[in-house]
Design a protein around this motif. Structure first.
Motif, PDB file in Angstrom:
ATOM      1  N   SER A  48      12.097   9.730   6.348  1.00 24.68           N
ATOM      2  CA  SER A  48      12.809   7.975   6.730  1.00 24.68           C
ATOM      3  C   SER A  48      13.518   7.792   4.906  1.00 24.68           C
ATOM      4  O   SER A  48      14.879   7.192   5.144  1.00 24.68           O
ATOM      5  CB  SER A  48      11.138   6.640   6.062  1.00 24.68           C
ATOM      6  OG  SER A  48      10.944   6.656   6.803  1.00 24.68           O
ATOM      7  N   LEU A 106      -1.377   5.636   3.832  1.00 26.86           N
ATOM      8  CA  LEU A 106      -0.748   4.839   5.710  1.00 26.86           C
ATOM      9  C   LEU A 106       0.201   3.970   5.257  1.00 26.86           C
ATOM     10  O   LEU A 106       1.475   4.343   5.983  1.00 26.86           O
ATOM     11  CB  LEU A 106      -1.651   4.876   6.614  1.00 26.86           C
ATOM     12  CG  LEU A 106      -2.464   6.127   7.106  1.00 26.86           C
ATOM     13  CD1 LEU A 106      -3.684   5.215   8.217  1.00 26.86           C
ATOM     14  CD2 LEU A 106      -0.789   6.907   7.784  1.00 26.86           C
ATOM     15  N   SER A 153       8.046   2.768   4.667  1.00 28.51           N
ATOM     16  CA  SER A 153       9.245   3.298   4.358  1.00 28.51           C
ATOM     17  C   SER A 153       9.967   3.597   5.814  1.00 28.51           C
ATOM     18  O   SER A 153      10.737   3.903   5.850  1.00 28.51           O
ATOM     19  CB  SER A 153       8.959   4.871   3.803  1.00 28.51           C
ATOM     20  OG  SER A 153       8.142   5.757   5.293  1.00 28.51           O
ATOM     21  N   TYR A 154       8.992   3.281   6.782  1.00 30.68           N
ATOM     22  CA  TYR A 154       9.656   2.916   8.146  1.00 30.68           C
ATOM     23  C   TYR A 154      10.356   1.799   7.662  1.00 30.68           C
ATOM     24  O   TYR A 154      11.367   2.131   8.545  1.00 30.68           O
ATOM     25  CB  TYR A 154       8.509   2.905   9.030  1.00 30.68           C
ATOM     26  CG  TYR A 154       9.354   3.274  10.728  1.00 30.68           C
ATOM     27  CD1 TYR A 154       9.813   3.994  11.426  1.00 30.68           C
ATOM     28  CD2 TYR A 154       8.997   1.858  11.415  1.00 30.68           C
ATOM     29  CE1 TYR A 154      10.169   4.210  12.345  1.00 30.68           C
ATOM     30  CE2 TYR A 154       9.224   1.434  12.877  1.00 30.68           C
ATOM     31  CZ  TYR A 154       9.840   2.544  13.234  1.00 30.68           C
ATOM     32  OH  TYR A 154      10.503   2.533  14.350  1.00 30.68           O
ATOM     33  N   CYS A 197      -3.094   0.946  10.549  1.00 35.10           N
ATOM     34  CA  CYS A 197      -3.408   1.791   9.635  1.00 35.10           C
ATOM     35  C   CYS A 197      -4.600   1.321   9.359  1.00 35.10           C
ATOM     36  O   CYS A 197      -5.457   2.323   8.356  1.00 35.10           O
ATOM     37  CB  CYS A 197      -2.173   1.145   8.070  1.00 35.10           C
ATOM     38  SG  CYS A 197       0.099   1.759   8.206  1.00 35.10           S
ATOM     39  N   PRO A 225       1.690  12.264   6.723  1.00 29.68           N
ATOM     40  CA  PRO A 225       2.265  10.984   5.810  1.00 29.68           C
ATOM     41  C   PRO A 225       3.569  11.253   5.219  1.00 29.68           C
ATOM     42  O   PRO A 225       4.617  11.047   5.594  1.00 29.68           O
ATOM     43  CB  PRO A 225       0.724  10.568   5.815  1.00 29.68           C
ATOM     44  CG  PRO A 225       0.383  10.827   6.202  1.00 29.68           C
ATOM     45  CD  PRO A 225       0.408  12.268   6.598  1.00 29.68           C
ATOM     46  N   PHE A 226       3.327  12.777   4.544  1.00 31.17           N
ATOM     47  CA  PHE A 226       4.063  12.688   3.265  1.00 31.17           C
ATOM     48  C   PHE A 226       5.629  13.085   4.071  1.00 31.17           C
ATOM     49  O   PHE A 226       6.361  12.782   2.900  1.00 31.17           O
ATOM     50  CB  PHE A 226       3.933  13.737   2.549  1.00 31.17           C
ATOM     51  CG  PHE A 226       4.082  14.150   1.286  1.00 31.17           C
ATOM     52  CD1 PHE A 226       4.836  12.932  -0.019  1.00 31.17           C
ATOM     53  CD2 PHE A 226       5.178  15.197   1.340  1.00 31.17           C
ATOM     54  CE1 PHE A 226       5.369  13.428  -0.585  1.00 31.17           C
ATOM     55  CE2 PHE A 226       6.262  15.387   0.173  1.00 31.17           C
ATOM     56  CZ  PHE A 226       5.953  14.968  -0.536  1.00 31.17           C
ATOM     57  N   LEU A 267       6.625  12.371   6.875  1.00 28.67           N
ATOM     58  CA  LEU A 267       7.212  10.851   7.655  1.00 28.67           C
ATOM     59  C   LEU A 267       8.136  10.308   6.588  1.00 28.67           C
ATOM     60  O   LEU A 267       9.491   9.528   6.566  1.00 28.67           O
ATOM     61  CB  LEU A 267       6.357  10.468   8.445  1.00 28.67           C
ATOM     62  CG  LEU A 267       5.445  10.758   9.344  1.00 28.67           C
ATOM     63  CD1 LEU A 267       4.316   9.737   9.704  1.00 28.67           C
ATOM     64  CD2 LEU A 267       6.466  11.019  10.979  1.00 28.67           C
ATOM     65  N   LYS A 268       7.409  10.223   5.715  1.00 25.30           N
ATOM     66  CA  LYS A 268       7.677   9.199   4.300  1.00 25.30           C
ATOM     67  C   LYS A 268       9.372   9.727   3.874  1.00 25.30           C
ATOM     68  O   LYS A 268      10.357   9.663   4.005  1.00 25.30           O
ATOM     69  CB  LYS A 268       7.070   9.606   3.108  1.00 25.30           C
ATOM     70  CG  LYS A 268       5.972   8.228   3.455  1.00 25.30           C
ATOM     71  CD  LYS A 268       4.875   7.599   1.947  1.00 25.30           C
ATOM     72  CE  LYS A 268       3.552   7.981   1.937  1.00 25.30           C
ATOM     73  NZ  LYS A 268       3.356   8.412   2.986  1.00 25.30           N
ATOM     74  N   VAL A 285       5.547   5.852  -4.379  1.00 30.10           N
ATOM     75  CA  VAL A 285       4.557   6.636  -3.145  1.00 30.10           C
ATOM     76  C   VAL A 285       5.149   8.751  -3.891  1.00 30.10           C
ATOM     77  O   VAL A 285       3.362   9.241  -4.145  1.00 30.10           O
ATOM     78  CB  VAL A 285       5.999   7.466  -2.572  1.00 30.10           C
ATOM     79  CG1 VAL A 285       5.435   8.893  -1.632  1.00 30.10           C
ATOM     80  CG2 VAL A 285       5.816   6.258  -1.292  1.00 30.10           C
ATOM     81  N   THR A 316       3.644   4.562   4.282  1.00 33.95           N
ATOM     82  CA  THR A 316       4.505   5.203   5.550  1.00 33.95           C
ATOM     83  C   THR A 316       5.324   4.425   6.463  1.00 33.95           C
ATOM     84  O   THR A 316       6.149   3.862   6.519  1.00 33.95           O
ATOM     85  CB  THR A 316       3.708   6.391   6.458  1.00 33.95           C
ATOM     86  OG1 THR A 316       3.248   7.530   5.069  1.00 33.95           O
ATOM     87  CG2 THR A 316       4.415   6.987   7.477  1.00 33.95           C
TER      88      THR A 316
END
Ligand SMILES: *[C@@H]1O[C@H](CO)[C@@H](O)[C@H](O)[C@H]1NC(C)=O
Length: 323
Positions: free
Chosen positions: A218, A113, A119-120, A148, A211-212, A214-215, A249, A116
């Motif tokens: 980004s 998390l 990365s955001y 998180c 999460p993957f 989302l990363k 990551v 993630t």
């Protein structure tokens, strides 16, 4: 094979990395070394980020949290090897084992998390630089890290509840160096169908894939923005920070995937355990190195703090000399 049920499984036996008596001391030393380096490296990062106000930005706050997590992860997994060598005790109570699984799983979830969130953070910093301070202000940053931490600890609860309801075990010998969820799961002869469903839906889709993705989103935005940067210098700088994030990551996900899919060999000194050792002991060292010691800001903060320490020490020494 003899069947145990819960009334007899009051404890598990952890076999450790190898059962050979000759290897115990070298393994202990290696693990101790790994542990001390993890502790030292991550502590330096936490201290630097706390002490140096140049590093008081969201990215470094997240990094600070990540370092604490790395340290927690390797404590949960490695302390068993160290304490077994000292006390010779291989048995671990059922509840302690459950607690290990819970904390280890939660720390890993937290780590996914936080990566993630990072990365955001990079996405906003690179794709939306003008609004960065507004979007990632102190409140948002704190909220994100609290979410998180809490989510990571909540996400493991269903697994632990289901595992603690397993009543039948084929054996109580865990062929690993800590209470690994997968190993305990393999030992069970209870009905694991519900556990499997939860493992696939929550574990795979919610904890890993989401999460993957989302990363990935980004980083895709980040990379496409970087490509558009005109100045060579700016492009290189942006790419440099992101490449280290992407490396971490990829490393984490690659090892998790391998770990999850590995074939189940059960005897001898197997490479799976060595790999697991790499995964749980060496990755927490790599993270701070990749993120921080390659990073110019961190390096200059390190130099500043060292200089400060040395001048202070010299001053104090000078003063005490006078008195
Ligand atoms: C975690 O991050 C928050 C803000 O993002 C920060 O305030 C806090 O000090 C960090 N905690 C640790 C333990 O690094």
């Amino acid at each position: 094979m003899e069947k145990f049920n819960q009334t007899t499984v009051k404890y598990f036996i952890i076999t450790g990395i190898s059962e050979s008596p000759i290897l115990q001391a070298p393994i202990f030393l290696l693990v101790l070394l790994l542990y001390l380096v993890t502790l030292g490296g991550n502590m330096i990062i936490v201290l630097l980020i706390c002490l140096d106000h140049h590093l008081h930005t969201p990215m470094y706050y997240f990094l600070c949290n990540l370092s604490v997590l790395d340290f927690c992860c390797s404590t949960v997994t490695l302390h068993r090897i160290l304490s077994t060598f000292v006390t010779g005790e291989r048995a671990i109570s059922y509840l302690t084992c459950i607690a290990h699984m819970y904390f280890f799983g939660s720390f890993i979830c937290d780590e996914l998390l936080f990566l993630t969130a990072m990365s955001y953070d990079r996405y906003v910093a690179i794709c939306n630089p003008l609004r960065y301070t507004q979007v990632m202000n102190g409140g948002v940053c704190l909220l994100l890290s609290i979410v998180c931490w809490i989510l990571g600890f909540l996400e493991m609860i269903p697994f632990i509840v289901l595992i603690s309801r397993f009543t039948c075990y084929k054996s109580n010998i865990i062929n690993h160096f800590f209470c690994d969820t997968v190993e305990v799961f393999k030992l069970s002869c209870s009905d694991t169908s519900i556990f499997n469903i939860v493992l696939v839906t929550e574990g795979l889709i919610l904890l890993c894939l989401l999460p993957f993705l989302l990363k990935c989103i980004s980083y895709v935005f980040i990379i496409s923005t970087i490509m558009k940067i005109r100045s060579n210098f700016g492009r290189r700088k942006a790419f440099y920070t992101c490449s280290s994030h992407i490396t971490v990551v990829i490393l984490l996900y690659a090892t998790l995937c391998y770990q999850y899919q590995r074939p189940s060999t059960t005897d001898g000194l197997d490479y799976n355990k060595l790999f697991s050792l790499f995964n749980t002991a060496a990755l927490p060292i790599l993270n701070p190195m990749i993120y921080s010691f390659k990073n110019k800001d961190v390096k200059s903060a390190f130099r500043r703090q060292c200089k400060y320490l040395i001048t202070h020490a010299a001053c104090n020494w000078h003063l005490s000399f006078k008195v």
